[in-house]
Design an enzyme around this catalytic site. Sequence first.
Site, PDB file in Angstrom:
ATOM      1  N   LYS A 106       0.853  -1.188   0.000  1.00  0.00           N
ATOM      2  CA  LYS A 106       0.000   0.000   0.000  1.00  0.00           C
ATOM      3  C   LYS A 106       0.878   1.223   0.000  1.00  0.00           C
ATOM      4  O   LYS A 106       2.003   1.197   0.525  1.00  0.00           O
ATOM      5  CB  LYS A 106      -0.883   0.022   1.253  1.00  0.00           C
TER       6      LYS A 106
HETATM    7  N1  GLU Z   1      -7.269   0.053  -3.278  1.00  0.00           N
HETATM    8  C1  GLU Z   1      -8.048  -1.134  -3.514  1.00  0.00           C
HETATM    9  C2  GLU Z   1      -8.117  -1.963  -2.243  1.00  0.00           C
HETATM   10  O1  GLU Z   1      -7.969  -1.473  -1.158  1.00  0.00           O
HETATM   11  C3  GLU Z   1      -7.583  -1.905  -4.739  1.00  0.00           C
HETATM   12  C4  GLU Z   1      -6.162  -2.371  -4.726  1.00  0.00           C
HETATM   13  C5  GLU Z   1      -5.683  -2.969  -6.049  1.00  0.00           C
HETATM   14  O2  GLU Z   1      -6.477  -3.105  -6.973  1.00  0.00           O
HETATM   15  O3  GLU Z   1      -4.506  -3.268  -6.114  1.00  0.00           O
HETATM   16  O4  GLU Z   1      -8.401  -3.140  -2.296  1.00  0.00           O
END
Ligand code: GLU
Length: 416
Positions: A106
Site C-alpha cells: 500500500k
Molecule cells: N485500493 C483497492 C483496495 O484497497 C484496490 C487495490 C488494487 O487493486 O490493487 O483493495
Amino acid sequence: MSSENNPFNAMLEEFSGAAKLLALDPGLWKVLTHPKRQIIVSCPVMMDNGQIEVFTGYRVQYNITLGPAKGGIRYHPGVNLDEVKALAAWMTWKCAVAGIPFGGGKGGIICDPTMMSQRELEALTRRYVGEIADAIGPDKDVPAPDVNTNAQTMAWIMDTYSMHVGVTSTGVVTGKPIEMGGSLGRREATGRGVMITAREAARHLGLNIEGATVAVQGFGNVGSVSADLLSRIGAKIVAVTDWKGGVHNPQGLDVTALIAWTEQRRTVAGFPGGDPLDPGKIFELDVDILVPAALENQITAQNHHLVKAALIVEGANGPTTPEAHKALHNRGVFIVPDILANAGGVTTSYFEWVQDRHGYFWEEDEVNERLERKMVAAFTSVLDTARDYNTDMRTAAYIVAINKVATVTRLRGMYA
Ligand code: GLU
C-alpha cells in the site's frame, strides 16, 4: 495506542484471533506480523503560487510470498505509516482470500487533494513515483487507485515509471484508463464485489435482498457503485452520507440521479430526492444492511450499540474496530469483512495485469463473469471455514489467508 484508533494494532488483533485458532507456529507468526519493506520519501513540488512544498509519501510492501506486492495509493491528510502498514497487511490477506497470486502493499501521500490543482497533483504523483521507481514494477509491486486517486493518477504513474525504465510498461499499475491497458469493469469492480458478497450473505441469512433497506457511508468509487448495483438487484438504498453531508429517504433514493448530482457537486449534500442527514447518524438508521465505504475506524466502541442492521458489508478497509466487531458479532450481526467484501477491486486488478501481460483484452462480460465466480468462491470458502471453526466471518477470512501464506512460506523456506 490501542486497536481502537491504531489500524495496525487492529490488524494485529484480528490476526492473532485467527492465528490462535490455527495454532500457528510462533516463528511463522513473527514473519507474518512484520512488514517486509517500508519506504518513506520526501517529495518536493513546485506549487502553483511559485512556492516549493515538501510532501511525505509512503510505500509499504508487507508481504510478497505469493507474488508481487499489490495495493492502492491514497492521497489524504490523515495518511501515516501505521495506517499504510495496516492497509498493506490487509492487502496481503485480501489477495490470499481472493485466490490471486499477489502479495500485499500500500502507498500513501500526506496531502489534501481537494486543495490542489490538477497540475500540482500531477507533479506530486510524478515526483513520488520517481522516488519509489526502483521498488515498483510489474513483477515487484503493482499500485492501483485508492482513496482520492483514480485512473488519471494511474496514467501518470504508468508514464513516469515507463520513462524511468525506457519501455512502455502497462503492467506496473492497474486501474488505468481503458485506452492505455486498463480493464473493462475495473472501475466498478470493488462495488460489484460488495454487491455480490451482500447478495450471498443475505441469501445465507434468509434475508430477501429485494426490498432490503441499505445505508451507505461514503459515495466515492466504492460507495456509489455498490449503491447502484445493489439497487439494480432490488435493494432499496435509503441513506447515503459523505464527508460533507447526507441524504435520507425511507422510500428509497434514486441512485442514478444521486450519482449525476455528485458528478456536478462532488457531494451528496443538498440532493433534492430526500431529507438532509447528519453523516454521524448513518450507522443508527433502522435498515437491514449497512455498507461502510469510506475510511477505517468508523464503527467503534462509541457507536456500535446504536447499530440496528442485521448485516454489515465492509466496502472500506478497516471500518469496524476490533472491539465494535466483537460486540456486534456477539449480538448476532453478520459482518462480511473488508478483506472479503471489497476484494472485487484487486481481483479485477489481477485480471487487468493478466491482460496487460498477454497484450490481449477481454470483453466486459468475461471480466464480470470471472469476478462473479471468484467472489462467490471466496465467500463460500470463508463461510465454510467460519462453520468449521465455529467463528465469525472475519476470523474465518484470516484463517483462509494465513493458511495460504504460511503454507507457501514453509514450502519456500528461509533464505539464509
Ligand atoms: N485500493 C483497492 C483496495 O484497497 C484496490 C487495490 C488494487 O487493486 O490493487 O483493495
